[in-house]
Design a protein around this motif. Structure first.
Motif, mmCIF file in Angstrom:
data_model
loop_
_atom_site.group_PDB
_atom_site.id
_atom_site.type_symbol
_atom_site.label_atom_id
_atom_site.label_comp_id
_atom_site.label_asym_id
_atom_site.label_seq_id
_atom_site.Cartn_x
_atom_site.Cartn_y
_atom_site.Cartn_z
ATOM 1 N N ASN A 44 -44.375 -16.922 -13.952
ATOM 2 C CA ASN A 44 -43.919 -17.119 -15.324
ATOM 3 C C ASN A 44 -42.875 -18.221 -15.408
ATOM 4 O OD1 ASN A 44 -45.555 -15.117 -16.376
ATOM 5 N ND2 ASN A 44 -43.985 -13.528 -16.262
ATOM 6 N N VAL A 45 -41.964 -18.235 -14.448
ATOM 7 C CA VAL A 45 -40.934 -19.272 -14.422
ATOM 8 C C VAL A 45 -41.573 -20.638 -14.190
ATOM 9 C CG1 VAL A 45 -38.927 -20.145 -13.163
ATOM 10 C CG2 VAL A 45 -39.118 -17.700 -13.648
ATOM 11 N N ALA A 46 -42.470 -20.718 -13.227
ATOM 12 C CA ALA A 46 -43.109 -21.995 -12.893
ATOM 13 C C ALA A 46 -43.921 -22.534 -14.063
ATOM 14 C CB ALA A 46 -44.004 -21.823 -11.665
ATOM 15 N N ASN A 47 -44.463 -21.650 -14.881
ATOM 16 C CA ASN A 47 -45.300 -22.062 -16.009
ATOM 17 C C ASN A 47 -44.515 -22.311 -17.295
ATOM 18 O OD1 ASN A 47 -48.080 -22.204 -15.220
ATOM 19 N ND2 ASN A 47 -47.999 -20.021 -14.807
ATOM 20 N N ALA A 48 -43.225 -22.016 -17.295
ATOM 21 C CA ALA A 48 -42.436 -22.111 -18.523
ATOM 22 C C ALA A 48 -42.329 -23.561 -18.986
ATOM 23 C CB ALA A 48 -41.046 -21.523 -18.301
ATOM 24 N N GLY A 49 -42.481 -23.765 -20.280
ATOM 25 C CA GLY A 49 -42.382 -25.105 -20.845
ATOM 26 C C GLY A 49 -40.952 -25.499 -21.126
ATOM 27 N N GLU A 50 -40.768 -26.794 -21.381
ATOM 28 C CA GLU A 50 -39.443 -27.312 -21.676
ATOM 29 C C GLU A 50 -38.900 -26.642 -22.924
ATOM 30 O OE1 GLU A 50 -37.227 -31.651 -22.220
ATOM 31 O OE2 GLU A 50 -39.382 -31.531 -21.855
ATOM 32 N N GLY A 51 -37.646 -26.240 -22.874
ATOM 33 C CA GLY A 51 -37.024 -25.542 -23.997
ATOM 34 C C GLY A 51 -36.910 -24.051 -23.783
ATOM 35 N N VAL A 52 -37.749 -23.505 -22.897
ATOM 36 C CA VAL A 52 -37.696 -22.062 -22.638
ATOM 37 C C VAL A 52 -37.545 -21.765 -21.143
ATOM 38 C CG1 VAL A 52 -39.032 -21.453 -24.684
ATOM 39 C CG2 VAL A 52 -40.220 -21.885 -22.537
ATOM 40 N N ARG A 53 -37.373 -22.835 -20.337
ATOM 41 C CA ARG A 53 -37.339 -22.633 -18.877
ATOM 42 C C ARG A 53 -36.139 -21.813 -18.428
ATOM 43 N NH1 ARG A 53 -38.186 -28.910 -17.275
ATOM 44 N NH2 ARG A 53 -36.366 -28.951 -18.645
ATOM 45 N N ASN A 54 -34.959 -22.138 -18.942
ATOM 46 C CA ASN A 54 -33.767 -21.407 -18.514
ATOM 47 C C ASN A 54 -33.822 -19.946 -18.928
ATOM 48 O OD1 ASN A 54 -31.700 -23.208 -17.150
ATOM 49 N ND2 ASN A 54 -32.178 -24.447 -18.941
ATOM 50 N N PHE A 55 -34.298 -19.702 -20.154
ATOM 51 C CA PHE A 55 -34.394 -18.315 -20.606
ATOM 52 C C PHE A 55 -35.403 -17.540 -19.777
ATOM 53 C CE2 PHE A 55 -36.476 -15.043 -23.142
ATOM 54 C CZ PHE A 55 -35.394 -14.245 -23.464
ATOM 55 N N THR A 56 -36.535 -18.183 -19.454
ATOM 56 C CA THR A 56 -37.554 -17.513 -18.650
ATOM 57 C C THR A 56 -37.021 -17.194 -17.265
ATOM 58 O OG1 THR A 56 -39.257 -18.764 -19.840
ATOM 59 C CG2 THR A 56 -39.929 -17.669 -17.810
ATOM 60 N N LEU A 57 -36.252 -18.111 -16.693
ATOM 61 C CA LEU A 57 -35.650 -17.876 -15.381
ATOM 62 C C LEU A 57 -34.651 -16.729 -15.452
ATOM 63 C CD1 LEU A 57 -35.321 -18.800 -12.429
ATOM 64 C CD2 LEU A 57 -33.597 -20.432 -13.227
ATOM 65 N N LEU A 58 -33.828 -16.722 -16.494
ATOM 66 C CA LEU A 58 -32.849 -15.641 -16.669
ATOM 67 C C LEU A 58 -33.552 -14.292 -16.798
ATOM 68 C CD1 LEU A 58 -29.888 -14.713 -17.364
ATOM 69 C CD2 LEU A 58 -30.491 -15.114 -19.750
#
Length: 300
Positions: A228-242
């Motif tokens: 999920n983190v690797a697939n996250a698009g720009e703008g939501v990457r940090n939130f997905t990682l968190l």
């Protein structure tokens, strides 16, 4: 019946929701298909589908429902809605309100919220004829969401552009559609939007090395969250990682996953998504610390 359905259709339109008729006692659109289109009326300049013909016009709604007991469809896209559909398990193709031992969509969604470190959102909610639930949200600005099936979990679908839901006040042989929480419609939470917009997970991104002591469930969670983190698009990457680090922290607290292995896997996912290591490390560290602290009591 026509009078009550007319009132329900006008109520929906007063909220800015675009409605169209469904077949009486059914969930299928009552409007003609392209093959039966006469090219007249609304379709004089070309066939219009139900999503294009859905309306908020009180006059058109009265003309349609005043003498016809049509059920009511709400076109979610034009209405600016995203509806999360929490379904019931099915036996022999029919929804079973008892569940027959299989978790229903409501239970699965509650677990999803818990894993994300979120509360179940308070918003306008209806009960479907089968005993499931519809959670209504306003669509996020600048994001055109479409329908999904099972993306958030088993028996959880979503309806946005290209989709519709049956409005409260409608009825089918299985039961009635009713409002069970009249709370004003809330904006779609960012974390749900992130999950609905994440790209399809590829096998290459789920090949995280198996942790030394991880259970099968913990290992699957590690691979899924890393993907999920690797697939996250720009703008939501940090939130997905968190969110991923918080979800996996409970496995560290229980001893099912090694903290170092989780950190390395999530960092790899963040780098694959385009984040720098200096951006990944503090997010992962703080989120794991938070999750471990909040799950220590549950670990025992």
């Amino acid at each position: 019946m026509s009078a009550s359905l007319l009132t329900a259709a006008l109520d929906a339109s007063s909220r800015g929701w675009h409605v169209f008729p469904l077949r009486p006692g059914d969930k299928r659109p009552a409007l003609h298909g392209e093959s039966a289109c006469t090219g007249s009326g609304d379709c004089a300049n070309g066939h219009l589908k139900w999503e294009q013909r859905a309306t908020t016009s009180p006059g058109r709604i009265r003309n349609c429902w005043e003498f016809h007991p049509a059920n009511i469809g709400i076109a979610t896209g034009p209405s600016g809605l995203v509806v999360i559909d929490l379904d019931m398990p099915k036996t022999n193709g029919k929804s079973t309100k008892g569940g027959e031992g299989t978790p229903c969509g409501v239970t699965t969604f509650t677990a999803l919220c818990e894993r994300a470190g979120q509360t179940v959102p308070a918003t306008y909610r209806t009960r479907t004829a089968s005993g499931g639930q519809h959670l209504y949200f306003t669509a996020p600005h600048g994001v055109r969401l479409t329908n999904t099936a099972g993306k958030l979990g088993p028996l959880i679908d979503s309806r946005a552009w290209g989709g519709y839901v049956v409005a409260p006040g409608s009825t089918t042989p299985a039961g009635n559609y009713t409002v069970i929480d009249s709370t004003p419609v809330s904006p779609l939470p960012d974390w749900l939007c992130t999950l609905l917009t994440s790209r399809q997970v590829s096998r290459a991104l789920t090949t995280v090395p198996a942790p030394h002591r991880g259970s099968a469930y913990a290992t699957a969670a590690l691979r899924a969250e890393t993907a999920n983190v690797a697939n996250a698009g720009e703008g939501v990457r940090n939130f997905t990682l968190l969110r991923a680090a918080r979800a996996l922290g409970r496995f560290v607290a229980s001893g099912d996953l090694d903290r170092g292995e989780v950190q390395e896997a999530l960092k790899g996912g963040g780098l694959a998504a385009g984040l720098r290591e200096s951006e990944c490390t503090p997010v992962i560290t703080s989120a794991l610390n938070w999750s471990i602290t909040h799950n220590q009591g549950k670990a025992s």
